[in-house]
Design an enzyme around this catalytic site. Structure first.
Site, short mmCIF file in Angstrom:
data_model
loop_
_atom_site.label_atom_id
_atom_site.label_comp_id
_atom_site.label_asym_id
_atom_site.label_seq_id
_atom_site.Cartn_x
_atom_site.Cartn_y
_atom_site.Cartn_z
N GLU A 237 92.36 158.77 24.35
CA GLU A 237 91.52 160.19 23.91
C GLU A 237 91.29 160.36 22.25
O GLU A 237 90.64 161.04 21.31
CB GLU A 237 91.70 161.17 24.96
CG GLU A 237 90.53 162.37 24.97
CD GLU A 237 91.03 163.51 25.44
OE1 GLU A 237 90.07 163.14 27.17
OE2 GLU A 237 91.31 163.82 25.69
N ASP B 63 78.32 155.22 24.87
CA ASP B 63 78.63 155.92 23.65
C ASP B 63 77.69 156.76 22.70
O ASP B 63 76.22 156.98 23.29
CB ASP B 63 78.63 154.61 22.66
CG ASP B 63 78.74 154.71 21.19
OD1 ASP B 63 80.02 155.06 20.97
OD2 ASP B 63 78.55 153.74 20.72
N HIS B 64 78.10 157.68 22.16
CA HIS B 64 77.21 158.85 21.28
C HIS B 64 76.66 159.77 22.90
O HIS B 64 75.30 159.57 22.57
CB HIS B 64 75.92 158.28 20.35
CG HIS B 64 76.75 158.06 18.97
ND1 HIS B 64 78.07 157.05 18.95
CD2 HIS B 64 77.28 158.85 18.02
CE1 HIS B 64 78.22 156.58 17.72
NE2 HIS B 64 77.23 158.18 17.20
N HIS C 87 83.40 169.04 22.81
CA HIS C 87 84.48 169.06 21.84
C HIS C 87 84.01 167.15 21.95
O HIS C 87 83.72 166.91 23.01
CB HIS C 87 85.19 169.10 21.44
CG HIS C 87 86.39 169.22 22.51
ND1 HIS C 87 86.22 169.66 23.77
CD2 HIS C 87 87.34 167.80 22.82
CE1 HIS C 87 87.32 168.79 24.78
NE2 HIS C 87 87.32 168.56 24.14
N CYS D 289 88.96 173.17 25.36
CA CYS D 289 88.47 171.94 26.43
C CYS D 289 87.64 172.70 27.02
O CYS D 289 86.18 171.99 27.13
CB CYS D 289 89.31 171.37 26.56
SG CYS D 289 90.59 170.15 25.61
N HIS E 172 84.94 162.86 21.19
CA HIS E 172 86.37 162.19 20.71
C HIS E 172 86.66 160.90 20.18
O HIS E 172 85.24 159.81 20.47
CB HIS E 172 87.52 162.38 21.94
CG HIS E 172 87.40 162.99 22.24
ND1 HIS E 172 89.05 163.66 22.28
CD2 HIS E 172 87.83 163.83 23.27
CE1 HIS E 172 89.43 164.34 21.95
NE2 HIS E 172 88.66 165.41 23.56
N HIS F 221 82.46 165.99 25.56
CA HIS F 221 83.03 166.06 26.84
C HIS F 221 83.12 167.82 26.77
O HIS F 221 83.20 168.20 25.97
CB HIS F 221 83.77 165.11 27.47
CG HIS F 221 84.68 165.52 27.25
ND1 HIS F 221 85.93 164.50 27.93
CD2 HIS F 221 85.54 166.11 26.26
CE1 HIS F 221 87.25 165.49 27.37
NE2 HIS F 221 87.15 166.12 26.26
#
Length: 320
Positions: free
Chosen positions: A292, A245-246, A205, A199, A207, A180
């Site tokens: 996170e 996811d991903h 980046h 951020c 998580h 995100h």
């Protein structure tokens, strides 16, 4: 053992009473045991049991290393203790671990005798409830937490902290990986970096998120469940894990095209996605916790009336 002082009885002058005598405190004690169980209702056919309970219906059953956290409360005595630790250890051993360790739960206690009309399956929820009935006469219980695995656990709270100890808080844990970027489109890059720091960098980046979903409801008198666990896990997979996811959340999840995907906003969106579908299973979504990173997490309580219900017992169980 951990100890947590409750805010309501906190005195600004600890020396005013000898060794803290009379001041309220919540203490916890942890215990472990290993046991096996099987989910199989005699009134259902083999096909029906398989459809309802999946691999958990297979004979001769399967086992877990259980972890029990017992939360107790009361005023400190003249020795500076809520209870004598030796007495706590003995009560838990005598009433619980000595009776359950290396046992087949379906045959360990009368509550799980399915030939009795009141018998139920030895689920995590039902087992925690049965432990409560044995420890309550011995100890001033305010909460129990029973971990079946690292990704499945249940909490029970004393009357007054929750509607009834017959209701359970069932939690499941899962994970997803996503990227995100934290930035508001109406602001300049410099302004976004002032607010969000690193951020806000243009390429984002990632998580590895840990997601805990907690539901609340009564324990079914026969199945011993708050809700269909497989159905709950499938809802979380279908509505959250698979779509998130991903992905690059800002670009791949429509909601975050116009909402900054902070941990708080992601948790809120997950709660919004899950609330109605979980209600359809017969349970109620209680809260969502999204971790996170090791240092950052956000919690969202889905039950607005419950926002003031953050009992010391539940906090102690988490810490315990």
């Amino acid at each position: 053992m951990t100890a947590t002082a409750t805010a309501s009885g906190f005195s600004p002058n600890p020396a005013s009473s000898s060794h803290g005598r009379g001041r309220p405190c919540v203490i916890t004690r942890r215990a472990t045991f290993s046991a096996s169980h099987r989910y199989w209702l005699p009134e259902l056919s083999a096909e029906e049991n398989q459809a309802r309970f999946g691999p958990c219906s297979l004979a001769p059953g399967h086992g877990h290393n259980y972890t029990l956290v017992v939360a107790m409360a009361g005023p400190l005595d003249a020795d500076g203790m809520v209870l004598n630790l030796s007495e706590v250890k003995h009560a838990i051993r005598a009433e619980v671990t000595a009776q359950l360790d290396f046992r087949y739960l379906n045959e360990a206690w009368p509550e799980f005798d399915l030939d009795r009309p009141e018998g139920k399956l030895p689920t995590t929820e039902a087992l925690c409830q049965a432990i409560w009935t044995r420890l309550a006469p011995q100890l001033p219980l305010v909460g129990l937490r029973l971990h079946e695995t690292d990704t499945l656990w249940v909490d029970l709270l004393a009357p007054g902290s929750a509607p009834t100890p017959m209701e359970a808080f069932l939690s499941i844990r899962t994970h997803f990986a996503a990227a995100h970027r934290l930035a508001r489109p109406e602001l300049s890059q410099g302004e976004n970096e002032t607010i969000y720091g690193k951020c806000a960098r243009p390429h984002g980046h990632g998580h590895n998120y840990l997601l805990d979903v907690t539901v609340r409801g009564p324990i079914d008198a026969r199945t011993g469940m708050v809700c269909d666990l497989a159905a709950l896990q499938q809802l979380v997979d279908d509505l959250v894990v698979e779509p998130f996811d991903h992905t690059f959340l800002n670009k791949d999840v429509e909601h975050f095209a116009s909402t900054v995907p902070t941990a708080e906003n992601i948790a809120l969106h997950i709660a919004d996605l899950l609330s109605a579908p979980i209600a359809a299973t017969g349970a109620r979504l209680h809260k969502v916790r999204l971790q996170e990173s090791p240092n950052n997490a956000a919690e969202v309580f889905a039950e607005t009336p419950q926002l003031e219900m953050v009992p010391a017992a539940l906090e102690a169980l988490v810490a315990g």
